[in-house]
Write a protein that holds these residues in place. Structure first.
Motif, short mmCIF file in Angstrom:
data_model
loop_
_atom_site.label_atom_id
_atom_site.label_comp_id
_atom_site.label_asym_id
_atom_site.label_seq_id
_atom_site.Cartn_x
_atom_site.Cartn_y
_atom_site.Cartn_z
N ILE A 263 0.81 -1.22 0.00
CA ILE A 263 0.00 0.00 0.00
C ILE A 263 0.85 1.27 0.00
CG2 ILE A 263 -2.00 -1.08 1.06
CD1 ILE A 263 -1.10 0.03 3.76
N ASN A 264 2.13 1.14 0.33
CA ASN A 264 3.03 2.30 0.22
C ASN A 264 4.46 1.81 0.29
OD1 ASN A 264 3.83 4.89 -0.14
ND2 ASN A 264 3.06 5.68 1.79
N GLU A 265 5.35 2.61 -0.27
CA GLU A 265 6.78 2.32 -0.24
C GLU A 265 7.54 3.63 -0.16
OE1 GLU A 265 8.34 -0.82 -2.76
OE2 GLU A 265 9.97 0.50 -3.38
N LEU A 266 8.41 3.77 0.83
CA LEU A 266 9.16 5.00 1.04
C LEU A 266 10.65 4.68 1.01
CD1 LEU A 266 6.57 4.98 3.27
CD2 LEU A 266 7.23 7.37 3.36
N GLU A 267 11.45 5.62 0.50
CA GLU A 267 12.89 5.44 0.43
C GLU A 267 13.60 6.64 1.03
OE1 GLU A 267 14.08 4.67 -3.54
OE2 GLU A 267 13.09 2.73 -3.66
N PHE A 268 14.72 6.37 1.71
CA PHE A 268 15.52 7.42 2.35
C PHE A 268 17.00 7.12 2.07
CE2 PHE A 268 11.64 6.70 4.69
CZ PHE A 268 11.09 7.98 4.75
N TYR A 269 17.77 8.18 1.87
CA TYR A 269 19.17 8.04 1.46
C TYR A 269 20.10 8.74 2.45
CZ TYR A 269 17.16 6.57 -3.00
OH TYR A 269 16.46 5.92 -3.96
N PRO A 270 20.44 8.10 3.58
CA PRO A 270 21.40 8.72 4.51
C PRO A 270 22.79 8.88 3.91
CG PRO A 270 20.12 7.01 5.60
CD PRO A 270 19.86 6.88 4.14
N ASN A 271 23.29 7.80 3.23
CA ASN A 271 24.54 7.86 2.46
C ASN A 271 25.73 8.37 3.25
OD1 ASN A 271 23.23 6.90 0.25
ND2 ASN A 271 22.90 8.88 -0.71
N SER A 272 25.93 7.91 4.46
CA SER A 272 27.11 8.26 5.24
C SER A 272 27.50 7.07 6.10
CB SER A 272 26.86 9.49 6.13
OG SER A 272 26.64 10.64 5.34
N SER A 273 28.79 6.99 6.40
CA SER A 273 29.29 5.88 7.21
C SER A 273 28.87 6.06 8.67
CB SER A 273 30.80 5.81 7.12
OG SER A 273 31.20 5.56 5.79
N LEU A 274 28.57 4.95 9.33
CA LEU A 274 28.21 4.96 10.75
C LEU A 274 29.30 4.24 11.52
CD1 LEU A 274 24.44 3.95 10.52
CD2 LEU A 274 25.44 6.23 10.40
N LEU A 275 29.77 4.87 12.61
CA LEU A 275 30.80 4.26 13.44
C LEU A 275 30.19 3.41 14.55
CD1 LEU A 275 33.23 7.29 13.78
CD2 LEU A 275 33.22 5.48 12.06
N THR A 276 28.92 3.66 14.87
CA THR A 276 28.24 2.91 15.93
C THR A 276 26.75 2.90 15.63
OG1 THR A 276 27.95 2.73 18.32
CG2 THR A 276 27.95 4.95 17.39
N GLU A 277 25.93 2.39 16.58
CA GLU A 277 24.48 2.32 16.34
C GLU A 277 23.89 3.73 16.18
OE1 GLU A 277 25.99 0.75 18.77
OE2 GLU A 277 25.57 -1.40 18.60
N HIS A 278 22.94 3.85 15.24
CA HIS A 278 22.24 5.10 15.00
C HIS A 278 20.75 4.83 14.85
CE1 HIS A 278 26.09 7.02 14.41
NE2 HIS A 278 25.51 8.18 14.14
N LEU A 279 19.96 5.83 15.18
CA LEU A 279 18.52 5.79 14.97
C LEU A 279 18.17 6.61 13.74
CD1 LEU A 279 17.24 6.31 18.63
CD2 LEU A 279 17.38 4.16 17.38
N LEU A 280 17.34 6.05 12.87
CA LEU A 280 16.78 6.78 11.74
C LEU A 280 15.28 6.92 11.99
CD1 LEU A 280 17.23 7.97 8.84
CD2 LEU A 280 16.42 5.76 8.00
N VAL A 281 14.83 8.16 12.11
CA VAL A 281 13.42 8.46 12.38
C VAL A 281 12.85 9.17 11.16
CG1 VAL A 281 11.78 9.58 13.94
CG2 VAL A 281 13.96 8.69 14.83
N PHE A 282 11.68 8.75 10.71
CA PHE A 282 11.07 9.38 9.55
C PHE A 282 9.55 9.31 9.66
CE2 PHE A 282 11.92 4.96 8.52
CZ PHE A 282 10.72 4.52 7.99
N ARG A 283 8.91 10.14 8.87
CA ARG A 283 7.45 10.20 8.82
C ARG A 283 6.98 9.78 7.45
NH1 ARG A 283 5.59 14.42 12.62
NH2 ARG A 283 7.39 15.23 13.74
N GLY A 284 5.71 9.39 7.36
CA GLY A 284 5.16 9.04 6.06
C GLY A 284 3.66 8.83 6.13
N ALA A 285 3.05 8.79 4.96
CA ALA A 285 1.63 8.49 4.86
C ALA A 285 1.45 6.98 4.87
CB ALA A 285 1.05 9.08 3.58
N LEU A 286 0.35 6.54 5.43
CA LEU A 286 0.10 5.10 5.51
C LEU A 286 -0.17 4.53 4.12
CD1 LEU A 286 0.01 3.22 7.96
CD2 LEU A 286 -2.47 3.41 7.93
#
Length: 783
Positions: free
Chosen positions: A672-695
């Protein structure tokens, strides 16, 4: 058979992996391929008695000797691996009654003695350069899912109406002798119709009115095409390509749902107002041609517009008023004399070869950034620290090309260089302008400051490429490396459309101007560089083999003044903003809470080890199911995923690869939906990615039952998702879709056709349409 879960199991065992840029293709491990071929070869010493044939010489022998049997299920034949020509009988496939997959591809010397007399009940038929004028009259295509006959000698496929309920793709591209498209009345599940460069084709049959699942129609280069059906509204059609059809006069009024339309180099002279008003999803329009002298109507939803090769003298008024226009291409408009009044939303302006262009009056003033990057901010400890950032965090994304615009007056050039905000600009010029106070011959320059450079310092550079030196491979990239004490502190890459257009160097009199940050990682004002000496090195490079191409004969640098501080917290009200605090390890919990709960953004990424408490639905792994009773189709959500570097013992830091995060939402197994996000950076440790979207991708329903599955994936092996959480957002300050529809104040009414919205007021109608229907947003697969 549960194919999806089966593929997931194979992926976990590293036997297959999804293609990084498409979910339609699966990449199989080479060892698994070898094992499969070995298993098939052990089935029989005679190739014609095996299930699958892939060795070119064995396939040639089976076909020429007609030794194929009922055992054969699939054939994949690369004709280019056979030297010389060979001929097969029209009954070469007669013994292979169970053949389901036939793929004969690439160019080669395969001929048919006479006409093809028999083909089995195939599901896949791909035959490049098919030598016959039609398919066998006994061929029954009812099981076909994909039919691909590129570069064939076909004049027609078959007679009459055939049962084609399973057919999803029909590709007859470059079939130059094709005169007729078959009746497609029964192809009710067809999704893709590719008939480009069929230069003998005159008419698109009216039977396409039954193709309500058709998503793509490509008829480029059909030189004789004159007739297309009208007054058709195909519900699923998204992309229509009819460029280079020089006899086409009729406007393709076949769907109000398309998002991509290419009708360049046709005899179409304008867009009817009825189409402009009804195409509320059209995002990309290519309409330039020598026949186009005016443009009176365009859909307000346009994000990309191409008017190249047209005879316009000024930018049409209907274009100036486009609120979300991001790409404007007006190359080779040889009567264009002025550019004026374009929206500040514009990110790409290509006006190459506009030889009469003299004046430019555009309001490309600075705006709040749509992209905030605070990667590696070791001094960011709290929200107060994080929000005190220099206004030089403004990140200009605008690219401008005015190549061969030699009539451009000096005042226009001065305004462009000094006052516009851009990432890069190409324009005529024979010397580095005086505002670039640091200048040098060649491709490098060193700047020594009496003090120290701030870590938020920015610069502007100007390059004069060589105009006469012959190069073996034309360049298409400009690379700027910034060093301090021999260490690279930043590297900028620019892909320029002007390079690669001439194999013997560039025509004289052009300069390339760009701006950038002095340091690779933006940091807060409290952090300053300890160096007062900076070296800039510029080079033109070919992407083909990395060879350095055109020489740079002169360069100049201007250090930009640092502007006053600003509070970005108070201006973070843009839901399209991308925010990154990658590797900002000292960010405290209060700052993280404020970022997650109070800021408006498209997505934000920062260090974290667990999903915050407000995400009440949590699960270990990359998927989660929720049940909420009944949800409005306008419901939105907020999601949080915990990303962890997936490093081998020998790899301390993940490579800085391009990668993306995908969120897929399903209800009862349906996407019913598909969303894409492009952080494109190296992570040295755990990170949280928070985003919003329509259902939901399309907001046409009023309410649905909520059994919703969220599935998250990271398309890069160096990162993995270890936990996820979802929060369903309350619809505050906004009535539901059903309530809004029932209002009688003239805002909007829905007709019986769910795709038609009627308005009673002239003001604000576009906002109402966007809110109710929902515009589909794609990655500009065609940019």
């Amino acid at each position: 058979m549960d194919v999806e879960n089966g593929l997931k199991t194979l992926a976990v065992k590293s036997l297959v992996r999804n293609d990084s840029f498409s979910s339609q293709y699966i990449e199989m491990h080479s060892l698994l391929q070898q094992l499969g071929r070995q298993v098939v070869q052990e089935q029989s010493d005679e190739p014609g008695k095996r299930q699958f044939l892939v060795e070119a010489e064995e396939i040639r022998d089976v076909l020429t000797n007609e030794t194929g049997t009922r055992s054969v299920i699939g054939i994949s034949f690369d004709k280019s691996k056979i030297r010389g020509e060979f001929s097969v009988s029209g009954r070469a496939f007669e013994g292979m009654h169970n053949l389901r997959y036939l793929k004969i591809y690439n160019f080669g010397g395969l001929e048919i003695a006479g006409d093809m007399e028999y083909l089995p009940h195939l599901r896949l038929l791909r035959w490049d350069v098919y030598p016959g004028k039609n398919l066998p009259p006994t061929f029954q295509p009812q099981f076909l899912v994909k039919l691909c006959m590129k570069f064939s000698k076909l004049e027609k496929l078959w007679e009459g109406i055939q049962p084609l309920a399973n057919l999803k793709t029909l590709d007859l591209a470059n079939s130059y002798w094709l005169k007729e498209i078959p009746n497609l009345s029964e192809a009710t599940n067809l999704e893709t119709l590719l008939i480009y460069s069929c230069s003998s084709l005159v008419e698109l049959p009216s039977s396409i009115r039954n193709l309500h699942k058709l998503e793509e129609l490509d008829m480029r280069g059909c030189k004789k095409l004159r007739i297309i059906p009208t007054n058709i509204n195909l519900a699923s059609l998204e992309a229509v390509q009819m460029a280079d059809c020089p006899r086409l006069r009729t406007f393709p009024d076949i769907s109000s749902n398309i998002s991509y339309l290419d009708i360049q180099n046709t005899k179409i002279e304008d867009i009817p107002s009825s189409n402009a008003d009804s195409w509320i999803r059209l995002e990309e329009l290519y309409i330039g041609s020598s026949r186009l002298k005016r443009l009176t109507h365009v859909p307000l939803s346009l994000e990309k517009l191409d008017l190249s090769d047209s005879d316009i003298r000024t930018i049409p008024d209907c274009v100036i008023g486009l609120p979300g226009l991001r790409f404007l291409i007006i190359t080779n408009c040889r009567k264009l004399v002025s550019l004026q009044g374009l929206q500040s939303s514009l990110r790409y302006l290509h006006a190459d070869d506009c030889v009469l262009l003299k004046s430019v009056c555009l309001s490309f003033c600075k705006q709040n950034s749509s992209y905030i990057n605070l990667d590696g901010c070791k001094c960011v400890k709290s929200e107060k620290n994080a929000i005190r950032v220099s206004s030089t965090f403004y990140y200009p994304r605008r690219n401008i090309s005015l190549f061969n615009c030699f009539s451009l007056d000096e005042e226009a050039r001065r305004v462009i260089i000094q006052q516009w905000d851009y990432q890069s600009v190409v324009l005529p010029g024979k010397e580095v302008p005086p505002e670039f106070t640091h200048r040098a011959k060649g491709n490098s320059i060193t700047i020594i400051s009496s003090g120290t450079f701030s870590a938020s310092s920015r610069f502007k550079a100007c390059l004069l490429p060589s105009t006469s030196v012959e190069v073996p491979v034309p360049s298409n990239r400009i690379v700027c490396r910034v060093r301090s004490k021999g260490v690279i502190i930043n590297e900028l890459d620019f892909y320029s459309t002007i390079f690669g257009r001439w194999s013997k160097g560039l025509p004289s009199g052009h300069m390339f101007v760009f701006s950038g940050a002095l340091f690779k990682e933006h940091t807060c004002l409290a952090l300053e560089a300890t160096t007062s000496e900076i070296q800039f090195e510029f080079s033109c490079i070919s992407d083909i083999n990395g060879i350095i191409g055109e020489k740079i004969i002169e360069c100049g640098v201007q250090m930009l003044e640092e502007e006053c501080e600003m509070n970005i917290y108070s201006s973070f009200d843009d839901p399209n903003r991308e925010v990154k605090f990658l590797n900002c390890m000292k960010l405290d919990e209060e700052a993280k809470r404020a970022i997650v709960q109070q800021w408006a953004y498209k997505y934000v990424c920062f260090p974290g080890k667990e999903i915050p408490a407000e995400f009440t639905r949590k699960a270990t792994g990359n998927s989660i199911n929720i049940s909420e009773g009944t949800l409005s189709a306008s419901t939105s959500f907020k999601a949080c995923i915990l990303l962890s570097p997936n490093l081998s013992p020998n790899l301390q830091h993940p490579p800085n690869y391009l990668y993306y995060i995908v969120c897929r939402l399903r209800s009862k197994g349906i996407l019913i939906n598909e969303l894409e996000f492009y952080p494109n950076s190296s992570l040295l440790t755990e990170h949280l990615l928070v985003f919003r979207g329509a259902l939901f991708k399309e907001r046409r329903c009023v309410e649905v039952v909520s059994d919703i599955q969220f599935e998250f994936s990271c398309h890069e092996k160096y990162f993995k998702i270890i936990e996820c959480g979802v929060q369903i957002m309350a619809e505050e300050g906004e009535s539901s879709s059903s309530e809004w529809i029932e209002q009688s104040n003239g805002a909007a009414k829905v007709s019986k056709d769910e795709n038609v919205i009627k308005t009673n007021k002239n003001t604000g109608w576009w906002c109402g349409l966007r809110k109710l229907v929902g515009l589909k947003k794609k990655k500009n697969k065609r940019e």
